[in-house]
Design a protein around this motif. Sequence first.
Motif, mmCIF file in Angstrom:
data_model
loop_
_atom_site.group_PDB
_atom_site.id
_atom_site.type_symbol
_atom_site.label_atom_id
_atom_site.label_comp_id
_atom_site.label_asym_id
_atom_site.label_seq_id
_atom_site.Cartn_x
_atom_site.Cartn_y
_atom_site.Cartn_z
ATOM 1 N N GLY A 158 8.016 20.409 -19.103
ATOM 2 C CA GLY A 158 8.019 20.721 -17.675
ATOM 3 C C GLY A 158 7.879 19.467 -16.830
ATOM 4 N N VAL A 159 7.036 18.545 -17.271
ATOM 5 C CA VAL A 159 6.871 17.276 -16.550
ATOM 6 C C VAL A 159 8.174 16.469 -16.610
ATOM 7 C CG1 VAL A 159 5.599 15.087 -16.470
ATOM 8 C CG2 VAL A 159 4.371 17.241 -16.893
ATOM 9 N N VAL A 160 8.822 16.473 -17.763
ATOM 10 C CA VAL A 160 10.109 15.774 -17.902
ATOM 11 C C VAL A 160 11.147 16.395 -16.966
ATOM 12 C CG1 VAL A 160 12.040 15.304 -19.481
ATOM 13 C CG2 VAL A 160 9.678 14.934 -20.233
ATOM 14 N N LEU A 161 11.188 17.715 -16.883
ATOM 15 C CA LEU A 161 12.118 18.380 -15.970
ATOM 16 C C LEU A 161 11.842 17.983 -14.521
ATOM 17 C CD1 LEU A 161 12.255 22.021 -17.406
ATOM 18 C CD2 LEU A 161 13.933 20.178 -17.692
ATOM 19 N N TRP A 162 10.562 17.890 -14.169
ATOM 20 C CA TRP A 162 10.153 17.488 -12.822
ATOM 21 C C TRP A 162 10.656 16.074 -12.510
ATOM 22 C CZ3 TRP A 162 5.923 13.905 -11.850
ATOM 23 C CH2 TRP A 162 5.537 13.823 -10.510
ATOM 24 N N VAL A 163 10.478 15.148 -13.456
ATOM 25 C CA VAL A 163 10.962 13.776 -13.264
ATOM 26 C C VAL A 163 12.481 13.783 -13.107
ATOM 27 C CG1 VAL A 163 11.223 11.510 -14.365
ATOM 28 C CG2 VAL A 163 9.013 12.692 -14.450
ATOM 29 N N PHE A 164 13.159 14.549 -13.940
ATOM 30 C CA PHE A 164 14.616 14.633 -13.855
ATOM 31 C C PHE A 164 15.044 15.175 -12.492
ATOM 32 C CE2 PHE A 164 18.550 17.083 -14.301
ATOM 33 C CZ PHE A 164 19.416 16.060 -14.660
ATOM 34 N N ALA A 165 14.424 16.263 -12.051
ATOM 35 C CA ALA A 165 14.821 16.900 -10.800
ATOM 36 C C ALA A 165 14.497 16.044 -9.579
ATOM 37 C CB ALA A 165 14.150 18.271 -10.675
ATOM 38 N N LEU A 166 13.272 15.506 -9.540
ATOM 39 C CA LEU A 166 12.832 14.825 -8.323
ATOM 40 C C LEU A 166 13.096 13.323 -8.300
ATOM 41 C CD1 LEU A 166 11.518 17.601 -7.863
ATOM 42 C CD2 LEU A 166 9.719 16.380 -6.694
ATOM 43 N N TYR A 167 13.328 12.728 -9.443
ATOM 44 C CA TYR A 167 13.663 11.310 -9.431
ATOM 45 C C TYR A 167 15.158 11.110 -9.685
ATOM 46 C CZ TYR A 167 13.619 6.310 -9.976
ATOM 47 O OH TYR A 167 13.887 4.973 -9.805
ATOM 48 N N VAL A 168 15.648 11.633 -10.789
ATOM 49 C CA VAL A 168 17.054 11.415 -11.127
ATOM 50 C C VAL A 168 17.964 12.128 -10.132
ATOM 51 C CG1 VAL A 168 18.844 11.746 -12.879
ATOM 52 C CG2 VAL A 168 16.545 11.022 -13.568
ATOM 53 N N MET A 169 17.814 13.441 -10.000
ATOM 54 C CA MET A 169 18.742 14.189 -9.149
ATOM 55 C C MET A 169 18.474 13.987 -7.658
ATOM 56 S SD MET A 169 20.726 15.261 -11.407
ATOM 57 C CE MET A 169 21.845 16.114 -10.336
ATOM 58 N N ALA A 170 17.230 14.189 -7.226
ATOM 59 C CA ALA A 170 16.933 14.101 -5.795
ATOM 60 C C ALA A 170 17.035 12.669 -5.272
ATOM 61 C CB ALA A 170 15.543 14.666 -5.508
ATOM 62 N N HIS A 171 16.607 11.699 -6.062
ATOM 63 C CA HIS A 171 16.606 10.312 -5.586
ATOM 64 C C HIS A 171 17.879 9.561 -5.990
ATOM 65 C CE1 HIS A 171 15.393 6.288 -4.595
ATOM 66 N NE2 HIS A 171 15.340 5.916 -5.862
ATOM 67 N N LEU A 172 18.085 9.407 -7.289
ATOM 68 C CA LEU A 172 19.205 8.578 -7.749
ATOM 69 C C LEU A 172 20.567 9.177 -7.405
ATOM 70 C CD1 LEU A 172 17.884 7.414 -11.242
ATOM 71 C CD2 LEU A 172 17.794 6.187 -9.046
ATOM 72 N N ALA B 274 21.143 12.244 -5.191
ATOM 73 C CA ALA B 274 21.267 12.767 -3.823
ATOM 74 C C ALA B 274 20.791 11.805 -2.741
ATOM 75 C CB ALA B 274 20.523 14.095 -3.713
ATOM 76 N N GLY B 275 20.079 10.732 -3.113
ATOM 77 C CA GLY B 275 19.707 9.721 -2.137
ATOM 78 C C GLY B 275 18.418 9.944 -1.369
ATOM 79 N N ASN B 276 17.597 10.895 -1.777
ATOM 80 C CA ASN B 276 16.303 11.107 -1.128
ATOM 81 C C ASN B 276 15.304 10.066 -1.612
ATOM 82 O OD1 ASN B 276 16.852 13.674 0.303
ATOM 83 N ND2 ASN B 276 17.177 14.436 -1.772
ATOM 84 N N LYS B 277 14.129 10.063 -0.986
ATOM 85 C CA LYS B 277 13.055 9.189 -1.452
ATOM 86 C C LYS B 277 12.675 9.602 -2.875
ATOM 87 C CE LYS B 277 10.874 8.439 3.031
ATOM 88 N NZ LYS B 277 9.657 8.649 3.831
ATOM 89 N N PHE C 147 10.849 11.122 -5.771
ATOM 90 C CA PHE C 147 9.917 12.257 -5.818
ATOM 91 C C PHE C 147 9.695 12.864 -4.434
ATOM 92 C CE2 PHE C 147 9.143 9.850 -9.644
ATOM 93 C CZ PHE C 147 9.145 10.845 -10.609
ATOM 94 N N LEU C 148 10.739 12.791 -3.623
ATOM 95 C CA LEU C 148 10.725 13.342 -2.257
ATOM 96 C C LEU C 148 9.548 12.820 -1.442
ATOM 97 C CD1 LEU C 148 11.857 16.990 -3.078
ATOM 98 C CD2 LEU C 148 13.273 15.058 -2.346
ATOM 99 N N GLY C 149 9.171 11.573 -1.683
ATOM 100 C CA GLY C 149 8.126 10.922 -0.908
ATOM 101 C C GLY C 149 6.711 11.330 -1.262
ATOM 102 N N PHE C 150 6.532 11.970 -2.390
ATOM 103 C CA PHE C 150 5.201 12.423 -2.826
ATOM 104 C C PHE C 150 4.494 13.243 -1.745
ATOM 105 C CE2 PHE C 150 6.127 9.040 -5.813
ATOM 106 C CZ PHE C 150 5.808 9.651 -7.011
ATOM 107 N N THR C 151 5.228 14.196 -1.193
ATOM 108 C CA THR C 151 4.667 15.120 -0.204
ATOM 109 C C THR C 151 4.220 16.394 -0.919
ATOM 110 O OG1 THR C 151 6.856 16.050 0.201
ATOM 111 C CG2 THR C 151 6.176 14.201 1.609
ATOM 112 N N GLY C 152 3.850 17.397 -0.169
ATOM 113 C CA GLY C 152 3.397 18.650 -0.767
ATOM 114 C C GLY C 152 4.418 19.287 -1.684
ATOM 115 N N ILE C 153 5.689 19.171 -1.339
ATOM 116 C CA ILE C 153 6.737 19.768 -2.173
ATOM 117 C C ILE C 153 6.779 19.129 -3.564
ATOM 118 C CG2 ILE C 153 8.666 18.290 -1.473
ATOM 119 C CD1 ILE C 153 10.355 20.889 -1.282
ATOM 120 N N THR C 154 6.392 17.864 -3.648
ATOM 121 C CA THR C 154 6.398 17.145 -4.923
ATOM 122 C C THR C 154 5.486 17.831 -5.934
ATOM 123 O OG1 THR C 154 6.732 15.089 -3.712
ATOM 124 C CG2 THR C 154 5.982 14.904 -6.001
#
Length: 161
Positions: free
Chosen positions: A98-112, A114-117, A119-126
Amino acid sequence: MKNTVFTILAAGAFATIAFDAFGQGLSPLFGYAKLAPVGLANQTIKTVFGASPSGLAHLLHVFTGMVAYTLGYLLVARPLQQRIMPSLPWVATATAYGVVLWVFALYVMAHLVAGNKPFLGFTGITWVALWGHIVFALVAAWVMEARGIVKTPANTRPAHA
């Protein structure tokens, strides 16, 4: 084979429902951030292809949960864990997955992609996303383990008469 395909799809369906119920229902109900996996999927599709036809992001979210992430546990995470640490309980493996999926979703997909910060800026959604991906992995793994499609050292040995 038919039983395996059904189990994979059922595990993915139940896990995706749990992920969405947690991230889009329970989390905001208790005052935390609301996940938007379809929004992220839509943003990713637009970044990669330049446009996102109506409904494609929903299909990507469902496919990812029902098939891709579920197969990741069955074909990669659990077999790797069994080779490296065979006595580790599946619950620990699923949590780590689950942690690996989180890294994939929020770092690889969202950042690398889609171009977001990162881990989406380490906000509540993170943090809601972290728990949501762990919930997803635990539910998917539980279904597959309960249905016996995961080959473990205990169920791959021949039975003694």
